[in-house]
Design a protein around this motif. Structure first.
Motif, mmCIF file in Angstrom:
data_model
loop_
_atom_site.group_PDB
_atom_site.id
_atom_site.type_symbol
_atom_site.label_atom_id
_atom_site.label_comp_id
_atom_site.label_asym_id
_atom_site.label_seq_id
_atom_site.Cartn_x
_atom_site.Cartn_y
_atom_site.Cartn_z
ATOM 1 N N LEU A 1 30.802 40.922 37.381
ATOM 2 C CA LEU A 1 32.012 41.579 36.883
ATOM 3 C C LEU A 1 33.056 41.731 37.982
ATOM 4 C CD1 LEU A 1 30.351 44.348 34.672
ATOM 5 C CD2 LEU A 1 31.469 42.242 33.887
ATOM 6 N N VAL A 2 32.630 42.197 39.142
ATOM 7 C CA VAL A 2 33.578 42.417 40.242
ATOM 8 C C VAL A 2 34.161 41.095 40.727
ATOM 9 C CG1 VAL A 2 33.786 43.230 42.622
ATOM 10 C CG2 VAL A 2 32.520 44.576 40.967
ATOM 11 N N LEU A 3 33.316 40.081 40.884
ATOM 12 C CA LEU A 3 33.813 38.804 41.392
ATOM 13 C C LEU A 3 34.728 38.111 40.395
ATOM 14 C CD1 LEU A 3 30.680 37.501 43.311
ATOM 15 C CD2 LEU A 3 32.728 38.595 44.216
ATOM 16 N N GLU A 4 34.486 38.274 39.100
ATOM 17 C CA GLU A 4 35.412 37.724 38.105
ATOM 18 C C GLU A 4 36.784 38.393 38.210
ATOM 19 O OE1 GLU A 4 35.195 35.121 36.037
ATOM 20 O OE2 GLU A 4 33.187 34.709 36.788
ATOM 21 N N LEU A 5 36.774 39.709 38.403
ATOM 22 C CA LEU A 5 38.022 40.448 38.578
ATOM 23 C C LEU A 5 38.750 39.991 39.836
ATOM 24 C CD1 LEU A 5 39.912 42.861 37.800
ATOM 25 C CD2 LEU A 5 38.470 44.240 39.305
ATOM 26 N N VAL A 6 38.030 39.875 40.935
ATOM 27 C CA VAL A 6 38.636 39.450 42.201
ATOM 28 C C VAL A 6 39.176 38.029 42.092
ATOM 29 C CG1 VAL A 6 38.127 38.905 44.614
ATOM 30 C CG2 VAL A 6 37.315 41.042 43.619
ATOM 31 N N LEU A 7 38.428 37.129 41.468
ATOM 32 C CA LEU A 7 38.900 35.750 41.290
ATOM 33 C C LEU A 7 40.164 35.694 40.440
ATOM 34 C CD1 LEU A 7 35.578 33.746 40.825
ATOM 35 C CD2 LEU A 7 37.185 33.601 42.722
ATOM 36 N N ALA A 8 40.233 36.526 39.408
ATOM 37 C CA ALA A 8 41.430 36.563 38.571
ATOM 38 C C ALA A 8 42.641 37.040 39.372
ATOM 39 C CB ALA A 8 41.201 37.464 37.364
ATOM 40 N N VAL A 9 42.442 38.062 40.199
ATOM 41 C CA VAL A 9 43.542 38.571 41.036
ATOM 42 C C VAL A 9 43.978 37.506 42.038
ATOM 43 C CG1 VAL A 9 44.118 40.273 42.810
ATOM 44 C CG2 VAL A 9 42.931 41.001 40.737
ATOM 45 N N LYS A 10 43.007 36.839 42.678
ATOM 46 C CA LYS A 10 43.336 35.798 43.650
ATOM 47 C C LYS A 10 44.098 34.645 42.996
ATOM 48 C CE LYS A 10 39.475 36.585 46.807
ATOM 49 N NZ LYS A 10 38.208 36.035 47.321
ATOM 50 N N LYS A 11 43.647 34.220 41.824
ATOM 51 C CA LYS A 11 44.333 33.130 41.121
ATOM 52 C C LYS A 11 45.764 33.517 40.773
ATOM 53 C CE LYS A 11 40.357 30.869 39.014
ATOM 54 N NZ LYS A 11 39.656 30.552 37.763
ATOM 55 N N ARG A 12 45.950 34.750 40.380
ATOM 56 C CA ARG A 12 47.291 35.220 40.025
ATOM 57 C C ARG A 12 48.209 35.239 41.249
ATOM 58 N NH1 ARG A 12 48.395 40.411 36.183
ATOM 59 N NH2 ARG A 12 50.493 39.788 35.638
ATOM 60 N N ILE A 13 47.681 35.690 42.376
ATOM 61 C CA ILE A 13 48.481 35.717 43.603
ATOM 62 C C ILE A 13 48.816 34.299 44.060
ATOM 63 C CG2 ILE A 13 48.457 36.335 46.051
ATOM 64 C CD1 ILE A 13 46.804 38.815 45.277
ATOM 65 N N VAL A 14 47.833 33.403 44.020
ATOM 66 C CA VAL A 14 48.078 32.010 44.416
ATOM 67 C C VAL A 14 49.112 31.368 43.495
ATOM 68 C CG1 VAL A 14 47.019 29.722 44.576
ATOM 69 C CG2 VAL A 14 45.868 31.701 45.565
#
Length: 140
Positions: free
Chosen positions: A57-70
Motif C-alpha cells: 500500500l505504501v509503495l503504491e502511494l509513493v510510486l503514484a506521487v513520484k510518477k506525478r512529480i516526474v
C-alpha cells in the motif's frame, strides 16, 4: 471475464491478481531480509504477511506521487517549476523510506523492526527489482 466486463475474481474485492503477486513477492523478500539481517525482525508469519500488505500500500502511494512529480517535470515549460518539482522529488525519495519506517512502527509497534534507514532503502530497492522481475516473468 465477468458478465459485466470486469476481470474474473474482482467481483467484490477490487484486488487485482498483480496485487496478490506483488504481496507474495514482498513477503518472500521480507522473509529473506529477516533471515539475512539481524536488525530486521518480525514476530510471526502473519505479522510478516501484514507487513508485506502495508509495504504494498505504501509503495503504491509513493510510486503514484513520484510518477506525478516526474510528469510535472516533463510537462513543464518553465525552469522554476521544473526546479521546484525536482526538489520535491529529491525530498520524496528519502522521505518515502522514513514514511515506511514510521508507518510500520505505528501499525505494528515492537512486533516488526525493519532496521535503519539503509536497511529499509535496500529493502525497498530489492522489493522494486523483484516486483519488476516477477511481473515480467509471470504477467505477460
Amino acid at each position: 471475464m465477468e458478465p459485466d466486463g470486469r476481470p474474473l475474481g474482482r467481483a467484490w474485492t477490487g484486488v487485482r491478481a498483480v496485487d496478490v503477486v506483488d504481496v507474495f513477492s514482498y513477503l518472500v523478500v521480507l522473509g529473506l531480509f529477516i533471515q539475512v539481517f539481524p536488525a530486521v525482525i518480525s514476530e510471526s508469519f502473519l505479522v510478516a504477511l501484514l507487513t508485506a500488505v502495508l509495504l504494498k500500500l505504501v509503495l503504491e502511494l509513493v510510486l503514484a506521487v513520484k510518477k506525478r512529480i516526474v510528469a510535472r517535470i516533463r510537462n513543464s515549460d518553465r525552469a522554476l517549476i521544473r526546479v521546484v518539482n525536482v526538489v520535491a522529488l529529491l525530498l520524496v525519495l528519502p522521505g518515502s523510506k522514513f514514511l515506511v519506517l514510521e508507518l510500520v512502527d505505528l501499525v505494528f509497534g515492537d512486533a516488526v523492526h525493519l532496521g535503519g534507514f539503509f536497511q529499509v532503502t535496500l529493502l525497498i530497492v530489492v522489493l522494486m527489482l523483484v516486483r519488476g522481475g516477477v511481473r515480467r516473468l509471470v504477467i505477460r
